[in-house]
Design a protein around this motif. Structure first.
Motif, mmCIF file in Angstrom:
data_model
loop_
_atom_site.group_PDB
_atom_site.id
_atom_site.type_symbol
_atom_site.label_atom_id
_atom_site.label_comp_id
_atom_site.label_asym_id
_atom_site.label_seq_id
_atom_site.Cartn_x
_atom_site.Cartn_y
_atom_site.Cartn_z
ATOM 1 N N ASP A 150 25.344 51.680 36.027
ATOM 2 C CA ASP A 150 25.679 50.901 34.835
ATOM 3 C C ASP A 150 27.087 50.325 34.935
ATOM 4 N N THR A 151 27.621 50.208 36.153
ATOM 5 C CA THR A 151 28.960 49.671 36.320
ATOM 6 C C THR A 151 28.879 48.296 36.973
ATOM 7 N N LEU A 152 29.515 47.317 36.328
ATOM 8 C CA LEU A 152 29.568 45.977 36.896
ATOM 9 C C LEU A 152 30.916 45.778 37.571
ATOM 10 N N TYR A 153 30.912 45.240 38.809
ATOM 11 C CA TYR A 153 32.156 44.922 39.487
ATOM 12 C C TYR A 153 32.376 43.422 39.398
ATOM 13 N N ILE A 154 33.474 43.032 38.737
ATOM 14 C CA ILE A 154 33.691 41.634 38.386
ATOM 15 C C ILE A 154 34.926 41.130 39.112
ATOM 16 N N HIS A 155 34.802 39.958 39.746
ATOM 17 C CA HIS A 155 35.961 39.332 40.389
ATOM 18 C C HIS A 155 36.538 38.296 39.441
ATOM 19 N N CYS A 156 37.847 38.408 39.131
ATOM 20 C CA CYS A 156 38.495 37.475 38.210
ATOM 21 C C CYS A 156 39.470 36.608 38.984
ATOM 22 N N VAL A 157 39.543 35.313 38.624
ATOM 23 C CA VAL A 157 40.528 34.444 39.259
ATOM 24 C C VAL A 157 41.912 34.745 38.731
ATOM 25 N N HIS A 158 42.016 34.868 37.399
ATOM 26 C CA HIS A 158 43.337 35.072 36.827
ATOM 27 C C HIS A 158 43.354 36.371 36.058
ATOM 28 N N LEU A 159 44.013 37.404 36.623
ATOM 29 C CA LEU A 159 44.085 38.718 36.002
ATOM 30 C C LEU A 159 45.335 38.765 35.139
ATOM 31 N N ASP A 160 45.165 38.951 33.810
ATOM 32 C CA ASP A 160 46.350 39.126 32.972
ATOM 33 C C ASP A 160 46.950 40.502 33.239
ATOM 34 N N ASP A 161 48.250 40.643 32.961
ATOM 35 C CA ASP A 161 48.867 41.915 33.296
ATOM 36 C C ASP A 161 48.642 42.999 32.235
ATOM 37 N N ALA A 162 47.783 42.732 31.245
ATOM 38 C CA ALA A 162 47.368 43.795 30.334
ATOM 39 C C ALA A 162 46.498 44.792 31.103
ATOM 40 N N ASP A 163 46.182 45.946 30.446
ATOM 41 C CA ASP A 163 45.452 46.952 31.225
ATOM 42 C C ASP A 163 44.031 46.472 31.509
ATOM 43 N N ARG A 164 43.525 46.909 32.682
ATOM 44 C CA ARG A 164 42.331 46.293 33.226
ATOM 45 C C ARG A 164 41.066 46.724 32.501
ATOM 46 N N ARG A 220 47.173 37.661 47.814
ATOM 47 C CA ARG A 220 47.602 37.620 46.419
ATOM 48 C C ARG A 220 46.720 38.466 45.527
ATOM 49 N N THR A 221 45.693 39.135 46.099
ATOM 50 C CA THR A 221 44.796 39.946 45.290
ATOM 51 C C THR A 221 45.524 41.153 44.713
ATOM 52 N N GLU A 222 45.320 41.394 43.413
ATOM 53 C CA GLU A 222 46.024 42.480 42.755
ATOM 54 C C GLU A 222 45.380 43.821 43.035
ATOM 55 N N VAL A 223 44.054 43.914 42.811
ATOM 56 C CA VAL A 223 43.376 45.202 42.867
ATOM 57 C C VAL A 223 41.958 44.965 43.339
ATOM 58 N N ASP A 224 41.386 45.940 44.079
ATOM 59 C CA ASP A 224 40.022 45.829 44.557
ATOM 60 C C ASP A 224 39.325 47.150 44.283
ATOM 61 N N GLU A 225 38.741 47.291 43.086
ATOM 62 C CA GLU A 225 38.183 48.586 42.705
ATOM 63 C C GLU A 225 36.855 48.863 43.363
ATOM 64 N N LEU A 226 36.099 47.812 43.719
ATOM 65 C CA LEU A 226 34.821 48.030 44.402
ATOM 66 C C LEU A 226 35.060 48.641 45.776
ATOM 67 N N SER A 233 51.030 24.286 42.018
ATOM 68 C CA SER A 233 51.461 25.579 42.525
ATOM 69 C C SER A 233 50.316 26.580 42.624
ATOM 70 N N LEU A 234 49.097 26.217 42.161
ATOM 71 C CA LEU A 234 47.904 27.061 42.218
ATOM 72 C C LEU A 234 48.122 28.430 41.573
ATOM 73 N N PRO A 235 48.214 28.506 40.213
ATOM 74 C CA PRO A 235 48.549 29.778 39.545
ATOM 75 C C PRO A 235 47.388 30.754 39.482
ATOM 76 N N ILE A 236 47.047 31.416 40.594
ATOM 77 C CA ILE A 236 45.960 32.387 40.554
ATOM 78 C C ILE A 236 46.505 33.779 40.821
ATOM 79 N N LYS A 237 45.774 34.787 40.322
ATOM 80 C CA LYS A 237 46.155 36.182 40.520
ATOM 81 C C LYS A 237 44.862 36.978 40.604
ATOM 82 N N PRO A 238 44.114 36.848 41.719
ATOM 83 C CA PRO A 238 42.747 37.377 41.742
ATOM 84 C C PRO A 238 42.699 38.894 41.851
ATOM 85 N N GLY A 239 41.554 39.460 41.478
ATOM 86 C CA GLY A 239 41.375 40.906 41.562
ATOM 87 C C GLY A 239 39.952 41.274 41.201
ATOM 88 N N ILE A 240 39.494 42.434 41.700
ATOM 89 C CA ILE A 240 38.144 42.902 41.394
ATOM 90 C C ILE A 240 38.271 44.098 40.461
#
Lengths: 83, 118, 164, 86
Positions: free
Chosen positions: C130-144, B97-103, C89-96
């Protein structure tokens, strides 16, 4: 009453962890399971009113043993890779 | 004085409920990153609230409990960050279900450039 | 320059010693002061993280504002994750995702990464330059990019003032 | 009243131990089990402080101080080992 139930559950978890440590194939998981055993052993020592023994068990059994075991596993892996 | 004790008891109850939510999240989440999210951090707030409630019940222990809170607050994000980092560099399976993996994209680009230099 | 690191380490060690002993007798004070001075001399030489704290009154006020914002975010985000876990229903949409920070000093970056890690829903996996890589549980569909900027901006504006 | 609420929260924490142990037994990878160890350690700090309240002895808090300082070093060593950079 409620304390004896809690001690019973903690001892049951310790027993299950000991079985995992004996019967599991992977060595790393056996070490982690033995770490959990000494974690709950120190909680049970607190129920027996022995805080000094609990401190010793926490520092040696739960931290130092795990660190030394993983250090040795790392050494074994390096010497395997060289051969 | 009595009100302080009752408020502390309810704060402790809330903290233990957060620990319960953390363990339910640990059971239900699909992959390792989301388990770190749900598990280690909800349990951090649960432990903090439990400690704070006991500190309100016994006001003379409050200094030692504040020190314990500061230690938990410093040491817990470090361990959860390093677990996530180890999961990423040891190539643990990531959920569908992961959307994107930029790392993943960026580190792959860096390693490809290094191979081309060789 | 070394004086600042020495003062910070000495006061932290002395406070921990006094709290653990829970008394202000003269012998405890003298023994703790001697041990703290020795340890601070040993460690202030290689320690460069405390150098860029500003000791101005404005920084002091902003520290408290940062703590208030941080605790509020911590509690709000925890309720959020409790709601996600308890929904069947576990509403997650993860992403880095990645986000760039403007902070220069190392201590400020450490505190920024740790506060992002402590607010559930987001945690820092890695920092490269100077770049942080962040893992989010719920990614909104707005631009990242906007989402990454929003996560960082909450804490960055206070840390900019505290660490020059 | 206060006593009963504290005992209820003690039981809730021990019940959540059981759920985490189920995760440990089912877990697919090694890191899942390390996360389970971390959660067990942090929540047993809370349990020890609750016990210190109900037995009324301040020295039990020192046990949880030792846990808070030492246990995360073990987690860091395990993670560094799995990352192959120890």
């Amino acid at each position: 009453m409620i304390y004896s139930i809690i001690v019973l559950i903690l001892s049951l978890i310790m027993l299950v962890m000991a079985l995992v440590a004996i019967h599991h194939k992977s060595l790393q998981i056996a070490v982690i399971a033995s770490g959990i055993i000494s974690l709950f052993a120190s909680v049970v020592y607190i129920f027996l009113a022995a805080p000094d023994v609990a401190i010793t068990e926490a520092s040696i059994g739960s931290a130092l043993t795990v660190i030394i075991f993983f250090y040795v596993l790392n050494k074994i892996r390096h010497s395997d890779a060289k051969e | 004085m009595e009100y302080l004790k009752i408020a502390g008891a309810f704060i402790t109850l809330g903290g233990s409920l957060f620990i319960l939510f953390a363990s339910i999240g640990l059971l239900r989440m699909p992959d390792i990153y989301n388990r770190i999210q749900a598990g280690t951090k909800a349990s951090t707030l649960g432990t903090l609230l439990t400690l704070l409630g006991i500190g309100l019940i016994h006001t003379d222990w409050l200094l030692k409990i504040m020190m314990l809170i500061i230690f938990v607050l410093i040491s817990n994000p470090v361990s959860s960050h390093i677990l996530g980092r180890a999961a990423h560099y040891a190539r643990m399976p990531i959920s569908d279900r992961t959307e994107v993996d930029e790392l993943e994209e960026d580190t792959n680009i860096v390693s490809q450039e290094r191979e081309e230099e060789k | 320059m070394k004086i600042k690191a020495f003062t910070v380490i000495f006061s932290i060690l002395m406070a921990v010693w006094l709290i653990l002993n829970q008394s202000v007798d003269i012998e405890y004070l003298v023994l703790g002061a001697v041990i703290s001075v020795l340890l601070a001399f040993m460690f202030c030489r290689g320690c460069s993280v405390f150098n860029d704290i500003n000791f101005t009154p404005k920084a002091f006020v902003y520290t408290f504002m940062f703590l208030a914002v941080f605790i509020f975010e911590l509690i709000k985000a925890n309720f959020d994750i409790a709601r996600i876990v308890l929904t069947p229903s576990l509403p997650i949409k993860p992403g880095i995702i990645k986000a760039k920070t403007k902070l220069k000093s190392r201590m400020a970056r450490l505190i920024l990464a740790n506060s992002i890690t402590l607010t559930p829903g987001t945690f820092t996996i890695d920092i490269i330059d100077d770049t942080l890589y962040i893992h989010c549980v719920h990614l909104d569909d707005a631009d990242r990019e906007k989402l990454g900027k929003k996560i960082i901006r909450k804490f960055e504006k206070y840390l900019e003032v505290i660490y020059g | 009243m206060v006593d009963i609420i504290l005992k209820i929260s003690m039981v809730i924490i021990v019940f959540s131990f059981l759920l985490v142990v189920i995760r440990f037994l089912r877990g697919n990878t090694v890191l899942d089990r390390v996360v389970a160890l971390d959660v067990l350690t942090v929540s047993s700090i809370g349990l020890i402080v609750l016990l210190a309240d109900s037995f009324g002895r301040v020295i039990y808090i020192d046990v949880s101080l030792v846990y808070a300082i030492l246990s995360f070093i073990g987690v860091i060593v395990i993670a560094k080992y799995l990352e192959k950079s120890l």
